[in-house]
Design an enzyme around this catalytic site. Sequence first.
Site, PDB file in Angstrom:
ATOM      1  N   ASP A 104      37.607  37.705  41.927  1.00  0.00           N
ATOM      2  CA  ASP A 104      36.411  36.906  41.664  1.00  0.00           C
ATOM      3  C   ASP A 104      36.098  36.006  42.855  1.00  0.00           C
ATOM      4  O   ASP A 104      36.994  35.379  43.430  1.00  0.00           O
ATOM      5  CB  ASP A 104      36.658  36.054  40.411  1.00  0.00           C
ATOM      6  CG  ASP A 104      35.404  35.353  39.925  1.00  0.00           C
ATOM      7  OD1 ASP A 104      34.302  35.889  40.141  1.00  0.00           O
ATOM      8  OD2 ASP A 104      35.531  34.265  39.313  1.00  0.00           O
TER       9      ASP A 104
ATOM     10  N   ILE B 111      33.951  33.532  32.303  1.00  0.00           N
ATOM     11  CA  ILE B 111      34.346  32.321  31.582  1.00  0.00           C
ATOM     12  C   ILE B 111      35.666  31.830  32.176  1.00  0.00           C
ATOM     13  O   ILE B 111      36.598  32.613  32.344  1.00  0.00           O
ATOM     14  CB  ILE B 111      34.567  32.599  30.079  1.00  0.00           C
ATOM     15  CG1 ILE B 111      33.339  33.250  29.435  1.00  0.00           C
ATOM     16  CG2 ILE B 111      34.960  31.326  29.337  1.00  0.00           C
ATOM     17  CD1 ILE B 111      32.189  32.327  29.195  1.00  0.00           C
TER      18      ILE B 111
END
Length: 275
Positions: free
Chosen positions: A81, A230
Amino acid sequence: MLVNSKDILVKAKREGYAVPAPNFIDLDSARVFVETAEKWRKPLILPFAQAHESILSLEEASLIGKYLGEKSSMPVVLHLDHGEDVDFIKQAITLGFTSVMIDASQASFEENVKITKEVVAFAHQHNVTVEAELGHVGAGQNYENHGLTDSIYTEVEDVLAFIEQTNIDSLAISIGTAHGQYKGIPKLNFERLAEISEMTETPLVLHGGSSSGDDNLERCALNGISKINIFTDFLTGAFNKINENEPKDYLEVKVLANEGMTEVLEHYFKVFHTK
């Protein structure tokens, strides 16, 4: 089973739901996420952020993610990420990450394209999928209202050109969310989401999902967003679970934290209508 993100996100885009992407920072959080997905028979994208390398090394993250993903009967994507430099991303691919994100969103359009193309060329040689970001998702502490944020909306006219020039597999867009805790209530631009979703078959990604509100996130999942990141909500869920109880020792703290994170992921599987 350890897979890249292509089939998972294409299916989500086609059938109108989103797959949660809960960032892990240690073995406990990664195991909680994979075991919860296994329990509910859901696909999972398991991201490790470059920003968390001071907590967990890239090598450790790859070992944890590969081990848990390979032994799961459900599809699990080990995803890097917010990779910010090409060498780090290439290292992640070499270590066995099955999906990577190149975040050059703060660069010019031309520079973003150039950097992203380099990552795509290397990743696709290794059967690794690539996510890029167009527009910029800022920080929640700067978000006091709809008009005061360092997020930059994705421009509709740039989307097709960017996808065609880079050959990316998924695109993170900015429609009003922000990373971390919000100072204020997010107001998302669903008109912008609809415009972008209708013009491309490329799966779309939403970052900054934490505390954006269930109604907002469900609407995103049902209307074109295929992956929702999230992180903060899991930290909050773990912390709240600990505070609601009276752990007698460190082992009880860990058990309670894991229970709190499990409940958050189970909740979002429902909100996102994940299949």
